[in-house]
Scaffold this motif. Structure first.
Motif, mmCIF file in Angstrom:
data_model
loop_
_atom_site.group_PDB
_atom_site.id
_atom_site.type_symbol
_atom_site.label_atom_id
_atom_site.label_comp_id
_atom_site.label_asym_id
_atom_site.label_seq_id
_atom_site.Cartn_x
_atom_site.Cartn_y
_atom_site.Cartn_z
ATOM 1 N N ILE A 100 -4.628 2.513 -6.597
ATOM 2 C CA ILE A 100 -4.482 1.782 -5.432
ATOM 3 C C ILE A 100 -2.563 0.894 -5.059
ATOM 4 O O ILE A 100 -2.047 1.185 -4.478
ATOM 5 C CB ILE A 100 -5.325 0.743 -4.894
ATOM 6 C CG1 ILE A 100 -6.056 1.517 -4.096
ATOM 7 C CG2 ILE A 100 -4.770 -0.316 -4.115
ATOM 8 C CD1 ILE A 100 -7.888 -0.099 -4.718
ATOM 9 N N LEU A 101 -2.741 0.331 -6.783
ATOM 10 C CA LEU A 101 -1.216 -0.110 -6.903
ATOM 11 C C LEU A 101 -0.070 0.899 -6.295
ATOM 12 O O LEU A 101 0.857 0.500 -5.914
ATOM 13 C CB LEU A 101 -1.422 -0.888 -8.327
ATOM 14 C CG LEU A 101 -1.931 -1.997 -7.592
ATOM 15 C CD1 LEU A 101 -1.827 -2.515 -9.480
ATOM 16 C CD2 LEU A 101 -1.211 -3.482 -7.037
ATOM 17 N N LYS A 102 -0.872 1.896 -7.449
ATOM 18 C CA LYS A 102 0.877 2.809 -7.294
ATOM 19 C C LYS A 102 0.874 3.739 -5.621
ATOM 20 O O LYS A 102 2.118 3.616 -5.422
ATOM 21 C CB LYS A 102 0.374 4.423 -8.370
ATOM 22 C CG LYS A 102 0.387 4.135 -9.657
ATOM 23 C CD LYS A 102 -0.292 5.827 -10.260
ATOM 24 C CE LYS A 102 0.077 4.762 -11.637
ATOM 25 N NZ LYS A 102 -1.422 6.525 -12.749
ATOM 26 N N ALA A 103 -0.386 3.901 -5.364
ATOM 27 C CA ALA A 103 -0.021 4.360 -3.541
ATOM 28 C C ALA A 103 0.388 3.230 -2.969
ATOM 29 O O ALA A 103 1.608 3.836 -2.125
ATOM 30 C CB ALA A 103 -1.093 4.453 -2.716
ATOM 31 N N ALA A 104 0.422 1.857 -2.775
ATOM 32 C CA ALA A 104 0.939 0.671 -2.353
ATOM 33 C C ALA A 104 2.363 0.842 -2.718
ATOM 34 O O ALA A 104 3.304 0.823 -1.406
ATOM 35 C CB ALA A 104 0.175 -0.714 -2.728
ATOM 36 N N LYS A 105 2.795 0.749 -3.750
ATOM 37 C CA LYS A 105 4.379 0.725 -4.147
ATOM 38 C C LYS A 105 4.550 2.050 -4.281
ATOM 39 O O LYS A 105 6.199 2.211 -3.368
ATOM 40 C CB LYS A 105 4.204 1.211 -5.757
ATOM 41 C CG LYS A 105 5.706 1.217 -6.309
ATOM 42 C CD LYS A 105 5.959 1.163 -8.207
ATOM 43 C CE LYS A 105 6.765 1.405 -8.668
ATOM 44 N NZ LYS A 105 6.456 1.551 -10.301
ATOM 45 N N TYR A 106 4.378 3.478 -4.048
ATOM 46 C CA TYR A 106 5.326 4.541 -2.780
ATOM 47 C C TYR A 106 5.209 3.878 -2.026
ATOM 48 O O TYR A 106 6.089 4.483 -1.402
ATOM 49 C CB TYR A 106 3.603 5.359 -4.169
ATOM 50 C CG TYR A 106 4.443 6.517 -3.062
ATOM 51 C CD1 TYR A 106 5.989 7.877 -3.710
ATOM 52 C CD2 TYR A 106 4.027 7.437 -1.286
ATOM 53 C CE1 TYR A 106 6.216 8.590 -2.576
ATOM 54 C CE2 TYR A 106 4.774 8.367 -1.267
ATOM 55 C CZ TYR A 106 5.465 9.281 -1.524
ATOM 56 O OH TYR A 106 6.309 10.234 -0.712
ATOM 57 N N SER A 107 4.346 3.578 -1.242
ATOM 58 C CA SER A 107 4.115 3.718 0.239
ATOM 59 C C SER A 107 5.667 2.297 0.640
ATOM 60 O O SER A 107 6.257 2.711 1.936
ATOM 61 C CB SER A 107 3.273 3.226 0.599
ATOM 62 O OG SER A 107 3.195 2.705 2.420
ATOM 63 N N MET A 108 5.347 1.693 -0.381
ATOM 64 C CA MET A 108 6.445 0.778 0.206
ATOM 65 C C MET A 108 7.939 1.246 -0.223
ATOM 66 O O MET A 108 9.128 0.624 0.975
ATOM 67 C CB MET A 108 6.286 -0.703 -0.890
ATOM 68 C CG MET A 108 5.405 -1.359 -0.382
ATOM 69 S SD MET A 108 5.161 -3.195 -1.297
ATOM 70 C CE MET A 108 4.887 -2.890 -2.484
ATOM 71 N N ARG A 109 7.890 2.331 -0.982
ATOM 72 C CA ARG A 109 9.219 2.272 -1.140
ATOM 73 C C ARG A 109 9.640 3.932 -0.498
ATOM 74 O O ARG A 109 11.423 4.077 -0.022
ATOM 75 C CB ARG A 109 9.704 3.127 -2.623
ATOM 76 C CG ARG A 109 9.622 1.815 -3.865
ATOM 77 C CD ARG A 109 9.797 2.308 -5.012
ATOM 78 N NE ARG A 109 10.278 1.287 -6.147
ATOM 79 C CZ ARG A 109 10.016 0.986 -7.305
ATOM 80 N NH1 ARG A 109 9.858 2.132 -7.989
ATOM 81 N NH2 ARG A 109 9.935 -0.065 -7.881
ATOM 82 N N ASP A 110 8.680 4.162 0.034
ATOM 83 C CA ASP A 110 9.459 5.493 0.968
ATOM 84 C C ASP A 110 9.397 3.950 2.032
ATOM 85 O O ASP A 110 10.444 5.029 3.383
ATOM 86 C CB ASP A 110 7.387 6.312 1.402
ATOM 87 C CG ASP A 110 7.944 7.239 1.779
ATOM 88 O OD1 ASP A 110 9.076 8.088 1.780
ATOM 89 O OD2 ASP A 110 6.928 7.075 2.648
ATOM 90 N N VAL A 111 9.350 3.212 2.765
ATOM 91 C CA VAL A 111 9.022 3.266 3.973
ATOM 92 C C VAL A 111 10.544 1.749 3.595
ATOM 93 O O VAL A 111 11.996 2.468 4.778
ATOM 94 C CB VAL A 111 8.044 1.926 3.800
ATOM 95 C CG1 VAL A 111 8.883 1.035 5.918
ATOM 96 C CG2 VAL A 111 7.028 2.319 4.672
ATOM 97 N N LYS A 112 10.686 2.200 2.573
ATOM 98 C CA LYS A 112 12.299 1.088 2.981
ATOM 99 C C LYS A 112 13.534 2.234 2.279
ATOM 100 O O LYS A 112 14.991 2.243 3.198
ATOM 101 C CB LYS A 112 12.052 0.420 1.149
ATOM 102 C CG LYS A 112 11.741 -1.035 1.003
ATOM 103 C CD LYS A 112 12.390 -1.360 -0.562
ATOM 104 C CE LYS A 112 11.972 -2.693 -0.754
ATOM 105 N NZ LYS A 112 11.999 -3.183 -2.037
ATOM 106 N N MET A 113 13.058 4.223 2.395
ATOM 107 C CA MET A 113 14.128 4.716 2.187
ATOM 108 C C MET A 113 14.241 5.055 4.415
ATOM 109 O O MET A 113 15.458 4.999 4.009
ATOM 110 C CB MET A 113 13.337 5.480 1.107
ATOM 111 C CG MET A 113 13.770 5.667 -0.285
ATOM 112 S SD MET A 113 14.090 7.299 -1.076
ATOM 113 C CE MET A 113 12.204 7.288 -0.294
#
Length: 122
Positions: A100-113
């Motif tokens: 869950i943490l990995k998915a949340a981290k990926y999603s946050m960074r993806d949105v920032k990009m």
């Protein structure tokens, strides 16, 4: 910057409950009324620096831990919280939480990009 007294109060309450103190006992030990402790914990009242330090010392936590929702550089406080969350988990629960943490981290960074691309195209 405005202090988030509701978040500070919530953290104080959690720390107090972990030490098995009542609001009345805490109030007596730090020299305030039980009603003031209640108001601090609900965020209905601000807490003075003197009282905050007294609370931190009584509860054996750092002031940083109590105000970390307001302070910018608090990675170690949140890392400590994460470790506490994982401490009583079995292997399956740890695996699920990490995914869950990995998915949340990926999603946050993806949105920032994505936001950066939109900003650059404006």
């Amino acid at each position: 910057m405005e202090l988030n007294f509701k978040a500070i109060g919530k953290r104080i309450k959690i720390a107090r409950l972990k030490t098995d103190l009542t609001q009345e006992i805490m109030a007596e030990k730090i020299g305030v009324t039980p009603q003031h402790v209640s108001n601090i914990e609900t965020g209905n009242s601000s807490v003075s620096l003197t009282t905050l330090i007294a609370i931190a010392n009584l509860l054996k936590v750092s002031v940083d831990e109590l105000i970390c929702d307001t302070v910018l550089k608090t990675k170690y406080v949140f890392s400590k919280e994460a470790n506490e969350i994982f401490r009583d988990c079995n292997e399956y629960e740890i695996r699920v939480l990490v995914e869950i943490l990995k998915a949340a981290k990926y999603s946050m960074r993806d949105v920032k990009m994505f936001e950066a691309r939109i900003k650059n195209n404006e």
